[in-house]
Design a protein around this motif. Structure first.
Motif, PDB file in Angstrom:
ATOM      1  N   GLY A 311       0.941  -1.229   0.109  1.00  0.00           N
ATOM      2  CA  GLY A 311       0.077  -0.104  -0.020  1.00  0.00           C
ATOM      3  C   GLY A 311       0.874   1.436   0.159  1.00  0.00           C
ATOM      4  O   GLY A 311       0.388   2.369  -0.714  1.00  0.00           O
ATOM      5  N   VAL A 312       1.831   1.155   0.816  1.00  0.00           N
ATOM      6  CA  VAL A 312       2.816   2.346   0.777  1.00  0.00           C
ATOM      7  C   VAL A 312       3.534   2.554  -0.551  1.00  0.00           C
ATOM      8  O   VAL A 312       3.368   3.782  -1.020  1.00  0.00           O
ATOM      9  CB  VAL A 312       3.870   2.211   1.970  1.00  0.00           C
ATOM     10  CG1 VAL A 312       5.017   3.251   2.149  1.00  0.00           C
ATOM     11  CG2 VAL A 312       3.264   2.297   3.426  1.00  0.00           C
ATOM     12  N   ILE A 313       3.793   1.582  -1.191  1.00  0.00           N
ATOM     13  CA  ILE A 313       4.832   1.703  -2.543  1.00  0.00           C
ATOM     14  C   ILE A 313       3.858   2.068  -3.485  1.00  0.00           C
ATOM     15  O   ILE A 313       3.970   3.198  -4.369  1.00  0.00           O
ATOM     16  CB  ILE A 313       5.349   0.370  -2.905  1.00  0.00           C
ATOM     17  CG1 ILE A 313       6.208  -0.046  -1.694  1.00  0.00           C
ATOM     18  CG2 ILE A 313       5.864   0.293  -4.323  1.00  0.00           C
ATOM     19  CD1 ILE A 313       6.782  -1.641  -2.174  1.00  0.00           C
ATOM     20  N   THR A 314       2.546   1.644  -3.592  1.00  0.00           N
ATOM     21  CA  THR A 314       1.561   1.820  -4.485  1.00  0.00           C
ATOM     22  C   THR A 314       1.304   3.244  -4.665  1.00  0.00           C
ATOM     23  O   THR A 314       1.212   4.318  -5.380  1.00  0.00           O
ATOM     24  CB  THR A 314       0.318   1.030  -4.336  1.00  0.00           C
ATOM     25  OG1 THR A 314       0.661  -0.305  -4.667  1.00  0.00           O
ATOM     26  CG2 THR A 314      -0.715   1.424  -5.475  1.00  0.00           C
ATOM     27  N   GLU A 315       0.980   3.983  -2.983  1.00  0.00           N
ATOM     28  CA  GLU A 315       0.772   5.322  -2.932  1.00  0.00           C
ATOM     29  C   GLU A 315       1.989   6.118  -3.347  1.00  0.00           C
ATOM     30  O   GLU A 315       1.490   7.201  -4.016  1.00  0.00           O
ATOM     31  CB  GLU A 315       0.463   5.574  -1.545  1.00  0.00           C
ATOM     32  CG  GLU A 315       0.093   6.946  -1.322  1.00  0.00           C
ATOM     33  CD  GLU A 315      -0.095   7.401   0.432  1.00  0.00           C
ATOM     34  OE1 GLU A 315      -0.847   7.051   1.055  1.00  0.00           O
ATOM     35  OE2 GLU A 315       0.960   7.877   1.156  1.00  0.00           O
ATOM     36  N   GLY A 316       3.001   5.850  -3.051  1.00  0.00           N
ATOM     37  CA  GLY A 316       4.107   6.379  -3.187  1.00  0.00           C
ATOM     38  C   GLY A 316       4.291   6.739  -4.827  1.00  0.00           C
ATOM     39  O   GLY A 316       4.538   7.929  -5.522  1.00  0.00           O
ATOM     40  N   LEU A 317       4.096   5.769  -5.751  1.00  0.00           N
ATOM     41  CA  LEU A 317       4.160   5.674  -7.077  1.00  0.00           C
ATOM     42  C   LEU A 317       2.909   6.549  -7.659  1.00  0.00           C
ATOM     43  O   LEU A 317       3.238   7.419  -8.528  1.00  0.00           O
ATOM     44  CB  LEU A 317       4.116   4.523  -7.608  1.00  0.00           C
ATOM     45  CG  LEU A 317       5.168   3.352  -7.356  1.00  0.00           C
ATOM     46  CD1 LEU A 317       5.084   1.909  -8.040  1.00  0.00           C
ATOM     47  CD2 LEU A 317       6.559   3.867  -8.094  1.00  0.00           C
ATOM     48  N   GLU A 318       1.722   6.306  -7.029  1.00  0.00           N
ATOM     49  CA  GLU A 318       0.826   7.099  -7.618  1.00  0.00           C
ATOM     50  C   GLU A 318       0.806   8.631  -7.420  1.00  0.00           C
ATOM     51  O   GLU A 318       0.290   9.414  -8.313  1.00  0.00           O
ATOM     52  CB  GLU A 318      -0.506   6.597  -7.062  1.00  0.00           C
ATOM     53  CG  GLU A 318      -0.981   5.139  -7.526  1.00  0.00           C
ATOM     54  CD  GLU A 318      -2.073   4.720  -6.890  1.00  0.00           C
ATOM     55  OE1 GLU A 318      -2.561   5.444  -5.865  1.00  0.00           O
ATOM     56  OE2 GLU A 318      -2.838   3.726  -7.478  1.00  0.00           O
ATOM     57  N   LYS A 319       1.513   8.939  -6.405  1.00  0.00           N
ATOM     58  CA  LYS A 319       1.436  10.404  -6.168  1.00  0.00           C
ATOM     59  C   LYS A 319       2.801  11.023  -6.844  1.00  0.00           C
ATOM     60  O   LYS A 319       2.896  12.405  -6.971  1.00  0.00           O
ATOM     61  CB  LYS A 319       1.866  10.605  -4.545  1.00  0.00           C
ATOM     62  CG  LYS A 319       0.571  10.427  -3.978  1.00  0.00           C
ATOM     63  CD  LYS A 319       0.716  10.880  -2.326  1.00  0.00           C
ATOM     64  CE  LYS A 319      -0.458  10.865  -1.820  1.00  0.00           C
ATOM     65  NZ  LYS A 319      -0.453  11.259  -0.372  1.00  0.00           N
ATOM     66  N   GLY A 320       3.681   9.976  -7.567  1.00  0.00           N
ATOM     67  CA  GLY A 320       4.771  10.516  -8.318  1.00  0.00           C
ATOM     68  C   GLY A 320       5.993  10.947  -7.300  1.00  0.00           C
ATOM     69  O   GLY A 320       6.690  11.726  -7.699  1.00  0.00           O
ATOM     70  N   VAL A 321       6.053  10.741  -6.023  1.00  0.00           N
ATOM     71  CA  VAL A 321       6.873  10.952  -5.048  1.00  0.00           C
ATOM     72  C   VAL A 321       8.056   9.817  -5.177  1.00  0.00           C
ATOM     73  O   VAL A 321       8.929  10.136  -5.109  1.00  0.00           O
ATOM     74  CB  VAL A 321       6.649  11.282  -3.616  1.00  0.00           C
ATOM     75  CG1 VAL A 321       7.448  11.506  -2.692  1.00  0.00           C
ATOM     76  CG2 VAL A 321       5.265  12.376  -3.741  1.00  0.00           C
ATOM     77  N   LEU A 322       7.597   8.402  -5.122  1.00  0.00           N
ATOM     78  CA  LEU A 322       8.376   7.631  -5.285  1.00  0.00           C
ATOM     79  C   LEU A 322       8.820   7.163  -6.644  1.00  0.00           C
ATOM     80  O   LEU A 322       7.973   7.148  -7.431  1.00  0.00           O
ATOM     81  CB  LEU A 322       7.909   6.187  -4.362  1.00  0.00           C
ATOM     82  CG  LEU A 322       8.621   5.118  -4.440  1.00  0.00           C
ATOM     83  CD1 LEU A 322       9.732   4.931  -3.441  1.00  0.00           C
ATOM     84  CD2 LEU A 322       7.746   3.836  -3.986  1.00  0.00           C
TER      85      LEU A 322
END
Length: 405
Positions: A311-322
Motif C-alpha cells: 500500500g505504501v509503495i503504491t501510494e508513493g508511485l501514484e503520487k509521483g513521489v516514489l
C-alpha cells in the motif's frame, strides 16, 4: 524444485538502509554583525593599550597573564594595522600584521596581537588553514592577556575541527580545558565533537553528556550528536530516549520524527518505527522518495506486514513521489507475492525485471508464472533470465524444459 522466490532472499534485496537525518553540528559559528563590531571595538582598544580592565572570562585559569603593553614604536604599527582593519582593507591590514609578526624587534604582546588580528582576517576571508597558523603564532608568542590567549586557543580548536584535523582539535581542546578549568558547555562540546569524529564513541558520549548536563538549554545539535554516539556504540535504547525527547518537543518537525523512526529501526524496534512513520505520512509530510522507501522497508522487515508495504509503495508511485525504479517495483512484487496477491505480483515483476541489473528478477517472475500454470509466459521469462545472466542457469533451463508451449 523450488518454484517460488524465498522470502529471505527477496526481502533482503528490497530492504533499504535508513539513515539519521541529523543537522550538522556547528563547529565554528560565523560572527554576526553585532559581534563583529564588538570584536573590532575590543581589538581597537587593545591595540591602543587601553587601561580599561575587561572582565576576566577565565577566572580559574592556571596561566599568569603577562603585562599587555605596546611600545611607542609597536603601538604606532598596531594603530596602522587597526586603521586598515577598521576600514575593512583586509589585504593591507594583513600585510602589516605579517610585518609585525616577522620582526623580532617587536615585543611578545605586539606580535601576539598582530597574529590574533591576522587570524581574524584570514577567517573572515574563508582561509581557515591560515587562520590556524596565525593562532598558533599568537599562542607561541604568549603575549596576550588570558581573554585573548584562551580565546585564540578555543578558536583554534574549533577551526581544526572544521578542517577535519580531529586529533589536533582534541589536543587543543584538552589543553584549553586543562589550562582554563572551564566547565562551560560551549567549551566542553568541542571536545566531545572531536572525540566523535575520531570514532571514540564511548568517550564522545561521556563528554557530550557532560556538556548537555552543564547547559540549562542544551542545543538540539548537541543532543543529536549524543544520540549518534550512542547509536555508533550500539546503545540503541539510550539513543531512542533522546530521539523521543527531541521529537516530543517538536511534534510537527518532520526531521525530528524521521530521526526517531531511524533510531528505532537501528535498534531493531521496527514496530515503533512504523508507527512513527505512519504518523508522518498521515500528516502529509511524505514529500521525498526516501520517506516512502524508509516506511516500506520497515514493513518488509516486519512479519506479516507485506500488504501494508504494498500500500505504501503504491501510494508513493501514484503520487509521483516514489521513483518508479527497479528497487521500488521489485519491492512491490515481493510485497504482493507474500500477501497472496499473485496477479499483482506478476505485474510488478514484469515492470521490475527489465530494470534489473541481471536476470535474477526475470527468473523469479518465471517461477511465479510457473506456479500459476502460465507455462508459455514462464518460459519466455526464463529465456529473458538466461539472456540477462543468472547465477544458476540450470534453474531457468528446467523451466524451459517444461511441457507446454
Amino acid at each position: 524444485m523450488n518454484k517460488q522466490p524465498t522470502r529471505r532472499s527477496t526481502l533482503l534485496a528490497a530492504a533499504i538502509g535508513v539513515t539519521l537525518v541529523f543537522g550538522a553540528v556547528s563547529q565554528v559559528n560565523a560572527q554576526n554583525m553585532a559581534e563583529r563590531n564588538a570584536q573590532r571595538r575590543a581589538n581597537k582598544e587593545s591595540s591602543k593599550g587601553s587601561t580599561t580592565k575587561a572582565e576576566n572570562q577565565f577566572p580559574n585559569a592556571t596561566r599568569t597573564a603577562p603585562d599587555a603593553k605596546a611600545s611607542s614604536k609597536g603601538g604606532a604599527k598596531l594603530q596602522k594595522m587597526m586603521e586598515f582593519y577598521d576600514k575593512e582593507k583586509a589585504a593591507e591590514a594583513r600585510a602589516v600584521a605579517d610585518e609585525i609578526i616577522a620582526n623580532t624587534a617587536f615585543n611578545a604582546y605586539e606580535r601576539s596581537f598582530a597574529a590574533q588580528i591576522g587570524a581574524q582576517l584570514a577567517y573572515d576571508g574563508d582561509d581557515s588553514k591560515a587562520a590556524i597558523a596565525y593562532l598558533k603564532q599568537a599562542l607561541e608568542f604568549n603575549g596576550l592577556d588570558n581573554n585573548g590567549h584562551f580565546g585564540a586557543m578555543f578558536m583554534m580548536a574549533q577551526l581544526q575541527l572544521q578542517e577535519d584535523q580531529y586529533a589536533d582539535s582534541l589536543a587543543t581542546a584538552d589543553r584549553f580545558l586543562a589550562e582554563t578549568k572551564s566547565t562551560k558547555p560551549e567549551h566542553l562540546i568541542v571536545r566531545g565533537n572531536a572525540l566523535y569524529r575520531l570514532e571514540r564513541y564511548p568517550d564522545a558520549a561521556k563528554a557530550i553528556k557532560e556538556a548537555i548536563d552543564a547547559s540549562p538549554e542544551p542545543k538540539v545539535e548537541w543532543q543529536q550528536l549524543l544520540m549518534a554516539s550512542y547509536i555508533e556504540n550500539n546503545q540503541g535504547a539510550d539513543a531512542a530516549k533522546i530521539a523521543e525527547a527531541i521529537a516530543a518537543k517538536t511534534p510537527n518537525d518532520k526531521r525530528a520524527q524521521m530521526n526517531v523512526a531511524a533510531v528505532y529501526s537501528q535498534a531493531d524496534m521496527l514496530d515503533k518505527a512504523a508507527v512513527v512513520l505512519e504518523k508522518v505520512r498521515a500528516a502529509g509530510q511524505f514529500t521525498e522518495d526516501k520517506d516512502y522507501r524508509q516506511l516500506y522497508a520497515t514493513y518488509l522487515n516486519l512479519d506479516g506486514k507485506e500488504k501494508e508495504a504494498a500500500g505504501v509503495i503504491t501510494e508513493g508511485l501514484e503520487k509521483g513521489v516514489l521513483k518508479p525504479d527497479y528497487q521500488a517495483y521489485v519491492a512491490l512484487a515481493q510485497s504482493y507475492y507474500f500477501s497472496d496477491q499473485t496477479a499483482k505480483s506478476i505485474d510488478a515483476y514484469k515492470k521490475a525485471a527489465p530494470l534489473a541489473p541481471d536476470g535474477e528478477t526475470y527468473l523469479n517472475l518465471a517461477r511465479v508464472l510457473w506456479q500459476e500454470d502460465r507455462i508459455p509466459e514462464a518460459k519466455e521469462a526464463a529465456k529473458q533470465a538466461i539472456a540477462k545472466g543468472v547465477k544458476k542457469p540450470d534453474d531457468a533451463n528446467k523451466i524451459l524444459a517444461l511441457k507446454g508451449k
